[in-house]
Design an enzyme around this catalytic site. Structure first.
Site, PDB file in Angstrom:
ATOM      1  N   CYS A 187      62.683 -37.181  40.297  1.00 32.07           N
ATOM      2  CA  CYS A 187      62.768 -38.572  40.741  1.00 32.07           C
ATOM      3  C   CYS A 187      62.220 -38.694  42.166  1.00 32.07           C
ATOM      4  O   CYS A 187      61.084 -38.338  42.420  1.00 32.07           O
ATOM      5  CB  CYS A 187      64.215 -39.056  40.615  1.00 32.07           C
ATOM      6  SG  CYS A 187      64.424 -40.836  40.757  1.00 32.07           S
ATOM      7  N   ILE A 188      63.031 -39.129  43.121  1.00 29.46           N
ATOM      8  CA  ILE A 188      62.575 -39.297  44.508  1.00 29.46           C
ATOM      9  C   ILE A 188      62.702 -38.001  45.314  1.00 29.46           C
ATOM     10  O   ILE A 188      62.079 -37.848  46.361  1.00 29.46           O
ATOM     11  CB  ILE A 188      63.343 -40.458  45.204  1.00 29.46           C
ATOM     12  CG1 ILE A 188      62.719 -40.866  46.548  1.00 29.46           C
ATOM     13  CG2 ILE A 188      64.817 -40.092  45.386  1.00 29.46           C
ATOM     14  CD1 ILE A 188      61.323 -41.437  46.462  1.00 29.46           C
TER      15      ILE A 188
END
Length: 224
Positions: A136-137
Protein backbone atom coordinates in the site's frame (compact mmCIF):
# COMPACT_ATOMS: atom_id res chain seq x y z
CA UNK A 1 12.32 -23.97 12.16
CA UNK A 2 9.88 -21.38 10.82
CA UNK A 3 11.08 -17.89 9.99
CA UNK A 4 10.55 -15.14 12.57
CA UNK A 5 9.11 -12.05 10.93
CA UNK A 6 8.67 -8.63 12.55
CA UNK A 7 5.38 -6.95 11.60
CA UNK A 8 5.37 -3.23 12.37
CA UNK A 9 1.97 -1.59 12.85
CA UNK A 10 0.97 2.07 12.93
CA UNK A 11 -2.33 2.05 14.82
CA UNK A 12 -5.73 0.50 14.09
CA UNK A 13 -7.85 1.78 11.20
CA UNK A 14 -7.22 2.89 7.63
CA UNK A 15 -7.51 6.68 8.13
CA UNK A 16 -5.25 7.11 11.15
CA UNK A 17 -3.48 3.77 11.69
CA UNK A 18 -2.67 0.47 10.00
CA UNK A 19 -5.15 -0.84 7.43
CA UNK A 20 -6.85 -3.65 9.33
CA UNK A 21 -7.50 -5.99 6.37
CA UNK A 22 -3.91 -5.62 5.14
CA UNK A 23 -2.52 -6.29 8.64
CA UNK A 24 -4.76 -9.33 9.09
CA UNK A 25 -3.82 -10.64 5.63
CA UNK A 26 -0.12 -10.37 6.50
CA UNK A 27 -0.63 -12.33 9.72
CA UNK A 28 -2.77 -15.02 8.05
CA UNK A 29 -0.34 -15.52 5.17
CA UNK A 30 2.66 -15.66 7.54
CA UNK A 31 0.87 -18.37 9.50
CA UNK A 32 0.15 -20.28 6.28
CA UNK A 33 3.84 -20.10 5.34
CA UNK A 34 4.81 -21.56 8.72
CA UNK A 35 6.41 -18.30 9.84
CA UNK A 36 6.12 -16.76 13.30
CA UNK A 37 4.96 -13.15 13.39
CA UNK A 38 6.29 -10.81 16.08
CA UNK A 39 4.19 -7.65 16.14
CA UNK A 40 5.65 -4.27 17.07
CA UNK A 41 4.50 -0.64 17.12
CA UNK A 42 6.04 2.62 18.34
CA UNK A 43 4.91 3.86 21.76
CA UNK A 44 3.92 7.34 20.52
CA UNK A 45 0.76 9.40 20.15
CA UNK A 46 -1.07 9.25 16.83
CA UNK A 47 -0.88 12.38 14.66
CA UNK A 48 -4.64 12.59 15.17
CA UNK A 49 -7.72 10.38 15.52
CA UNK A 50 -10.20 10.07 12.64
CA UNK A 51 -13.88 9.19 13.05
CA UNK A 52 -14.11 6.34 10.52
CA UNK A 53 -17.87 6.90 10.00
CA UNK A 54 -17.59 10.61 9.18
CA UNK A 55 -14.02 10.54 7.84
CA UNK A 56 -13.25 13.58 9.98
CA UNK A 57 -10.60 14.18 12.69
CA UNK A 58 -11.82 14.31 16.30
CA UNK A 59 -10.36 15.88 19.46
CA UNK A 60 -9.52 12.46 20.87
CA UNK A 61 -5.94 11.36 21.61
CA UNK A 62 -4.78 7.78 21.04
CA UNK A 63 -1.48 5.90 21.35
CA UNK A 64 -0.09 3.96 18.36
CA UNK A 65 1.11 0.98 20.43
CA UNK A 66 -2.16 0.72 22.39
CA UNK A 67 -4.28 0.90 19.22
CA UNK A 68 -2.07 -1.56 17.30
CA UNK A 69 -2.50 -4.03 20.16
CA UNK A 70 -6.13 -4.43 19.04
CA UNK A 71 -4.96 -6.04 15.77
CA UNK A 72 -2.28 -8.11 17.54
CA UNK A 73 -4.82 -9.40 20.10
CA UNK A 74 -2.59 -7.89 22.80
CA UNK A 75 0.52 -9.83 21.74
CA UNK A 76 2.68 -6.85 20.79
CA UNK A 77 5.96 -5.19 21.74
CA UNK A 78 7.28 -1.65 21.78
CA UNK A 79 9.20 -1.00 18.54
CA UNK A 80 12.08 0.35 20.64
CA UNK A 81 12.68 -3.23 21.85
CA UNK A 82 13.04 -4.76 18.36
CA UNK A 83 16.35 -6.59 17.90
CA UNK A 84 17.06 -7.44 14.28
CA UNK A 85 19.49 -10.23 15.29
CA UNK A 86 16.71 -12.61 16.36
CA UNK A 87 14.51 -11.92 13.33
CA UNK A 88 14.58 -13.07 9.70
CA UNK A 89 12.47 -10.43 7.92
CA UNK A 90 10.36 -7.29 8.33
CA UNK A 91 6.88 -6.46 6.99
CA UNK A 92 5.05 -3.13 7.30
CA UNK A 93 1.38 -3.11 6.19
CA UNK A 94 -0.22 0.06 4.82
CA UNK A 95 -2.86 2.48 6.04
CA UNK A 96 -2.65 6.24 6.60
CA UNK A 97 -0.90 5.58 9.93
CA UNK A 98 2.27 4.86 7.94
CA UNK A 99 2.04 8.37 6.46
CA UNK A 100 0.93 10.01 9.72
CA UNK A 101 2.45 8.09 12.65
CA UNK A 102 5.54 6.38 11.17
CA UNK A 103 6.42 9.37 8.98
CA UNK A 104 5.14 12.81 7.97
CA UNK A 105 4.36 11.75 4.37
CA UNK A 106 0.67 12.70 4.73
CA UNK A 107 1.51 16.36 5.32
CA UNK A 108 4.94 16.74 3.65
CA UNK A 109 5.05 14.19 0.82
CA UNK A 110 8.54 13.61 -0.57
CA UNK A 111 9.96 16.15 1.93
CA UNK A 112 8.73 14.04 4.83
CA UNK A 113 10.66 12.80 7.83
CA UNK A 114 10.53 9.09 8.71
CA UNK A 115 10.41 8.57 12.48
CA UNK A 116 13.87 7.71 13.82
CA UNK A 117 12.75 4.40 15.37
CA UNK A 118 11.21 3.26 12.07
CA UNK A 119 14.18 4.45 10.00
CA UNK A 120 16.62 2.66 12.33
CA UNK A 121 14.66 -0.60 12.04
CA UNK A 122 14.45 -0.43 8.24
CA UNK A 123 18.17 0.35 7.97
CA UNK A 124 19.05 -2.49 10.38
CA UNK A 125 17.19 -5.12 8.31
CA UNK A 126 18.64 -3.68 5.09
CA UNK A 127 22.21 -3.69 6.46
CA UNK A 128 21.75 -7.30 7.63
CA UNK A 129 20.55 -8.20 4.09
CA UNK A 130 17.25 -9.44 5.51
CA UNK A 131 14.12 -9.03 3.35
CA UNK A 132 11.60 -6.23 3.83
CA UNK A 133 7.97 -6.47 2.68
CA UNK A 134 5.97 -3.28 2.18
CA UNK A 135 2.44 -2.79 0.83
CA UNK A 136 0.00 0.00 0.00
CA UNK A 137 1.57 3.33 1.08
CA UNK A 138 4.40 1.81 3.14
CA UNK A 139 6.81 1.47 0.15
CA UNK A 140 7.27 5.26 0.39
CA UNK A 141 9.32 4.60 3.55
CA UNK A 142 11.83 2.65 1.44
CA UNK A 143 11.75 5.33 -1.26
CA UNK A 144 12.74 7.90 1.34
CA UNK A 145 15.43 5.81 3.09
CA UNK A 146 16.96 3.76 0.25
CA UNK A 147 17.57 6.08 -2.73
CA UNK A 148 17.62 4.26 -6.06
CA UNK A 149 15.61 1.28 -4.83
CA UNK A 150 12.94 -0.39 -6.98
CA UNK A 151 9.34 -0.70 -5.81
CA UNK A 152 5.68 -0.66 -6.77
CA UNK A 153 2.69 1.18 -5.37
CA UNK A 154 0.60 -0.12 -8.28
CA UNK A 155 0.22 2.03 -11.40
CA UNK A 156 1.48 5.51 -12.26
CA UNK A 157 -1.57 6.71 -14.27
CA UNK A 158 -4.47 7.99 -12.18
CA UNK A 159 -7.92 6.58 -12.91
CA UNK A 160 -10.90 5.20 -11.00
CA UNK A 161 -9.04 1.93 -10.38
CA UNK A 162 -5.80 3.68 -9.32
CA UNK A 163 -6.86 6.80 -7.36
CA UNK A 164 -3.46 7.25 -5.66
CA UNK A 165 -1.27 6.89 -8.78
CA UNK A 166 0.43 10.25 -8.14
CA UNK A 167 2.34 8.50 -5.35
CA UNK A 168 4.27 6.61 -8.05
CA UNK A 169 5.38 9.92 -9.58
CA UNK A 170 6.55 11.17 -6.18
CA UNK A 171 8.53 7.96 -5.67
CA UNK A 172 10.26 8.59 -9.02
CA UNK A 173 11.07 12.17 -7.94
CA UNK A 174 12.89 10.64 -4.94
CA UNK A 175 15.18 8.85 -7.41
CA UNK A 176 13.58 5.40 -7.17
CA UNK A 177 12.46 3.12 -9.97
CA UNK A 178 8.72 2.56 -9.92
CA UNK A 179 7.45 -0.64 -11.58
CA UNK A 180 3.79 -0.83 -12.59
CA UNK A 181 2.16 -3.98 -11.19
CA UNK A 182 -1.38 -5.30 -10.91
CA UNK A 183 -2.88 -5.60 -7.40
CA UNK A 184 -2.25 -9.37 -7.28
CA UNK A 185 1.41 -8.96 -8.27
CA UNK A 186 4.56 -7.96 -6.39
CA UNK A 187 7.83 -6.37 -7.39
CA UNK A 188 11.05 -7.80 -5.97
CA UNK A 189 14.09 -5.52 -5.77
CA UNK A 190 16.67 -8.32 -5.59
CA UNK A 191 19.61 -6.06 -4.74
CA UNK A 192 17.85 -4.43 -1.77
CA UNK A 193 15.72 -7.47 -0.82
CA UNK A 194 12.58 -5.30 -1.00
CA UNK A 195 9.22 -6.89 -1.82
CA UNK A 196 6.35 -4.48 -2.56
CA UNK A 197 2.70 -4.72 -3.61
CA UNK A 198 -0.05 -2.13 -4.05
CA UNK A 199 -2.86 -3.51 -1.84
CA UNK A 200 -5.48 -0.77 -1.22
CA UNK A 201 -3.68 1.71 -3.47
CA UNK A 202 -5.86 -0.13 -5.99
CA UNK A 203 -9.64 0.16 -6.02
CA UNK A 204 -9.96 -3.63 -6.30
CA UNK A 205 -12.05 -6.43 -4.75
CA UNK A 206 -10.78 -7.27 -1.29
CA UNK A 207 -9.87 -10.87 -2.22
CA UNK A 208 -7.45 -9.56 -4.89
CA UNK A 209 -5.79 -7.34 -2.30
CA UNK A 210 -5.56 -10.35 0.03
CA UNK A 211 -4.00 -12.44 -2.76
CA UNK A 212 -1.42 -9.74 -3.60
CA UNK A 213 -0.38 -9.54 0.05
CA UNK A 214 -0.07 -13.33 0.02
CA UNK A 215 2.40 -13.08 -2.86
CA UNK A 216 4.38 -10.45 -0.94
CA UNK A 217 4.51 -12.62 2.19
CA UNK A 218 5.58 -15.71 0.22
CA UNK A 219 8.42 -13.82 -1.45
CA UNK A 220 9.58 -12.31 1.85
CA UNK A 221 9.64 -15.73 3.54
CA UNK A 222 11.40 -17.27 0.52
CA UNK A 223 14.12 -14.60 0.67
CA UNK A 224 14.55 -14.92 4.45
Amino acid sequence: MGKRVAVVLAGCGVYDGSEIHESSAVLVHLSREGAEAEVYAPDVDQMHVVDHVKGQPTQEKRNVLVESARIARGNIKDLAKLDVKGLDALIIPGGFGVAKNLSTWATQGKNCIVSKEVEDVLKAFHAAKKPIGLCCISPVLAAKIFPGCELTVGHDTECEKWPYAKTAETVKELGCRHVNKHVTEVHVDVKNKLVTTSAFMCNAPIHEIYDGIGEMVREVVRLA
